[in-house]
Design an enzyme around this catalytic site. Structure first.
Site, PDB file in Angstrom:
ATOM      1  N   ASP A 126       0.847  -1.187   0.000  1.00  0.00           N
ATOM      2  CA  ASP A 126       0.000   0.000   0.000  1.00  0.00           C
ATOM      3  C   ASP A 126       0.884   1.238   0.000  1.00  0.00           C
ATOM      4  O   ASP A 126       1.744   1.382   0.866  1.00  0.00           O
ATOM      5  CB  ASP A 126      -0.920  -0.002   1.235  1.00  0.00           C
ATOM      6  CG  ASP A 126      -2.041   1.019   1.120  1.00  0.00           C
ATOM      7  OD1 ASP A 126      -2.350   1.445  -0.009  1.00  0.00           O
ATOM      8  OD2 ASP A 126      -2.613   1.378   2.167  1.00  0.00           O
ATOM      9  N   HIS A 133      -3.847  13.846   0.858  1.00  0.00           N
ATOM     10  CA  HIS A 133      -4.073  12.942   1.989  1.00  0.00           C
ATOM     11  C   HIS A 133      -2.911  13.019   2.980  1.00  0.00           C
ATOM     12  O   HIS A 133      -3.114  13.160   4.189  1.00  0.00           O
ATOM     13  CB  HIS A 133      -4.249  11.502   1.490  1.00  0.00           C
ATOM     14  CG  HIS A 133      -4.313  10.487   2.586  1.00  0.00           C
ATOM     15  ND1 HIS A 133      -5.355  10.423   3.491  1.00  0.00           N
ATOM     16  CD2 HIS A 133      -3.445   9.504   2.965  1.00  0.00           C
ATOM     17  CE1 HIS A 133      -5.141   9.443   4.352  1.00  0.00           C
ATOM     18  NE2 HIS A 133      -3.979   8.871   4.056  1.00  0.00           N
ATOM     19  N   ASP A 233      -9.249   0.205   1.670  1.00  0.00           N
ATOM     20  CA  ASP A 233      -8.289  -0.192   2.712  1.00  0.00           C
ATOM     21  C   ASP A 233      -8.901   0.131   4.077  1.00  0.00           C
ATOM     22  O   ASP A 233      -8.610   1.163   4.689  1.00  0.00           O
ATOM     23  CB  ASP A 233      -6.981   0.581   2.489  1.00  0.00           C
ATOM     24  CG  ASP A 233      -5.933   0.270   3.549  1.00  0.00           C
ATOM     25  OD1 ASP A 233      -6.041  -0.793   4.196  1.00  0.00           O
ATOM     26  OD2 ASP A 233      -5.016   1.087   3.720  1.00  0.00           O
ATOM     27  N   GLN A 240      -4.483   1.457  15.015  1.00  0.00           N
ATOM     28  CA  GLN A 240      -3.361   1.978  14.216  1.00  0.00           C
ATOM     29  C   GLN A 240      -2.541   3.004  15.000  1.00  0.00           C
ATOM     30  O   GLN A 240      -1.304   2.953  15.014  1.00  0.00           O
ATOM     31  CB  GLN A 240      -3.935   2.615  12.939  1.00  0.00           C
ATOM     32  CG  GLN A 240      -2.890   3.088  11.940  1.00  0.00           C
ATOM     33  CD  GLN A 240      -3.526   3.795  10.727  1.00  0.00           C
ATOM     34  OE1 GLN A 240      -4.742   3.876  10.600  1.00  0.00           O
ATOM     35  NE2 GLN A 240      -2.694   4.299   9.844  1.00  0.00           N
ATOM     36  N   LYS A 253      -4.838  -2.562   9.989  1.00  0.00           N
ATOM     37  CA  LYS A 253      -5.123  -2.624   8.551  1.00  0.00           C
ATOM     38  C   LYS A 253      -5.349  -4.054   8.053  1.00  0.00           C
ATOM     39  O   LYS A 253      -6.052  -4.260   7.078  1.00  0.00           O
ATOM     40  CB  LYS A 253      -3.920  -2.071   7.763  1.00  0.00           C
ATOM     41  CG  LYS A 253      -3.561  -0.646   8.073  1.00  0.00           C
ATOM     42  CD  LYS A 253      -4.374   0.294   7.218  1.00  0.00           C
ATOM     43  CE  LYS A 253      -3.813   1.698   7.276  1.00  0.00           C
ATOM     44  NZ  LYS A 253      -4.620   2.599   6.447  1.00  0.00           N
ATOM     45  N   THR A 349      -4.787   6.405   0.106  1.00  0.00           N
ATOM     46  CA  THR A 349      -6.042   7.164   0.105  1.00  0.00           C
ATOM     47  C   THR A 349      -5.983   8.297  -0.916  1.00  0.00           C
ATOM     48  O   THR A 349      -5.019   9.051  -0.948  1.00  0.00           O
ATOM     49  CB  THR A 349      -6.292   7.743   1.510  1.00  0.00           C
ATOM     50  OG1 THR A 349      -6.213   6.669   2.434  1.00  0.00           O
ATOM     51  CG2 THR A 349      -7.642   8.418   1.604  1.00  0.00           C
TER      52      THR A 349
HETATM   53 MN    MN Z   1      -4.203   2.836   2.793  1.00  0.00          MN
END
Ligand code: MN
Length: 415
Positions: A126, A133, A233, A240, A253, A349
């Site tokens: 990822d 973002h 995601d 997190q 995640k 994102t």
């Molecule tokens: Mn992500």
């Protein structure tokens, strides 16, 4: 190009698309397939009827499979002519149009099929490639004046994620549990996440194996990309926040990520190429690229509460990405890390400049400070049990529409 198969003007799956997927047909057998409008076409049966003859290197029925991996491993030399051939077969006046028996055997209505995972995902990475973002997150959690970390404009930041928990659209999942610690608590506690979020992303799928030590240049990268899907995601922000220092995302995640079932080829997206945002400062040589490497893909996220009405909560576009896919793949392999067929690389994102284009609840509610008001009158800081998130995406130029369909899933109560 006009198809003999009728479909609505607003269909994502026009004759210009020709996506690839895998389905169970009539609960009986599994095969690779494509789609036009609302018709699903079984490619294994089409191959058996000799309609895909004459394509060099396509010597076996690779469509008689549970995944697209064997097909996409044949590379663009095969996947491009197969897509072309299918466009010809579905066009007005083709041999297939007159072959009633073949149409009866190979064509299915939507309610006769169930879509499965299109590929076996070998490895999953990822990225974090939207500057809007990364800036939003930096402002919220670090210093508003220095939101981007010093490395961000020099390399496409990413992490290695979990491939086994990537699932196809429609697979609902249970709210994950884990360890959390709020700033005002002295010790961590355990329980269901209170800050479940989505992340609006897209992902690309690689079509080749490379040897350890080999690198793929930005020039070569797109030849190694079969196509793209929509990607959610899912993220547990409280888990997190407590776990991520110093090695990055982990259990917040890895519980689930969702993808759309149809892989849209880069060839179908060719018409929608656009230039990337200007990169300043200049990047190192191995990250430089030529031409338009970004794509104009309209993205929408909606939230539907249990038994409630749908609210559109975000409208963004893939073209905002600061780092493009060619740069991501060049960076990923510059140290000699090998690629595998079926590897999946998510964008990170995808947020734009406008508040309405922010691609996560974290940003849309500014860490819960500004709750979202939904059409049914309720408010959300984070997702509740029974909420369904849907992501859709499409490209449009003049009359030509190529879309991705949808990735959706609902949150079930914690187990
Ligand atoms: Mn992500």
């Amino acid at each position: 190009m006009k198809s003999f198969i009728e479909y609505q003007k607003e269909s994502d799956f026009s004759i210009h698309n020709i996506p690839f997927g895998v389905a169970i047909f009539k609960n009986e057998y599994i095969a690779c397939c494509t789609r036009i409008g609302d018709q699903i076409i079984d490619l294994a049966s089409l191959y058996e009827l000799s309609y895909l003859e004459g394509i060099e290197e396509l010597e076996e029925n690779v469509f008689e499979a549970y995944t697209l991996n064997d097909f996409i491993e044949l590379g663009k030399e095969v996947t491009v002519p197969v897509r072309k051939k299918l466009q010809e077969l579905f066009s007005e006046g083709s041999l297939l149009e007159k072959d009633e028996k073949a149409i009866e055997n190979c064509f299915f209505e939507l309610d006769e099929v169930e879509m499965l995972m299109p590929v076996h995902v070998s490895n999953y990475t990822d990225f974090y490639s939207s500057i809007e973002h990364a800036t939003n997150v930096g402002k919220m959690f670090r210093d508003p004046e220095n939101a981007l970390l010093p490395n961000w404009k020099h390399l496409p930041v990413g992490y290695h994620g979990r491939a086994s928990s990537i699932v196809v659209s429609g697979m609902d999942f249970h709210r994950p549990k884990g360890q959390t610690k709020a700033a005002n608590e002295v010790a961590p506690s355990f329980g269901p996440t209170k800050q479940l979020d989505f992340e609006l992303e897209m992902a690309f799928i690689v079509n080749k194996n490379t040897a350890l030590g080999e690198s793929v240049t930005t020039q070569e990268a797109e030849n190694a990309i079969f196509g793209m899907v929509l990607f959610n995601d899912w993220s547990a922000r409280d888990i997190q926040a407590w776990e991520y220092v110093p090695l990055g995302p982990f259990l917040g995640k890895s519980f689930c990520s969702s993808i759309s079932p149809w892989v849209i080829t880069l060839e179908a997206l060719e018409l929608f190429r656009v230039a990337s945002p200007k990169q300043e400062p200049e990047v190192l040589d191995y990250l430089k690229f030529d031409g338009e490497k970004n794509f104009d893909i309209n993205l929408t996220v909606s939230l539907t509460p249990e038994k409630g009405e749908e609210t559109i909560i975000c409208q963004s576009n893939f073209k905002y990405m600061y780092w493009n896919m060619a740069q991501q793949l060049a960076h990923h392999t510059i140290n000699g890390c090998n690629l595998e067929v079926g590897d999946m690389y998510a964008s990170g994102t995808i947020s734009g400049k406008e508040e309405s284009s922010f691609g996560s609840l974290l940003e849309l509610t500014w860490r819960g400070e500004k709750p979202l008001r939904l059409n049914d009158g309720t408010e959300r800081k984070f997702l509740e049990d029974g909420d369904q998130i849907s992501i859709t995406g499409y490209c449009l130029k003049e009359d030509i529409r190529v879309g991705f369909g949808e990735v959706k899933a609902k949150i079930l109560p914690s187990k």
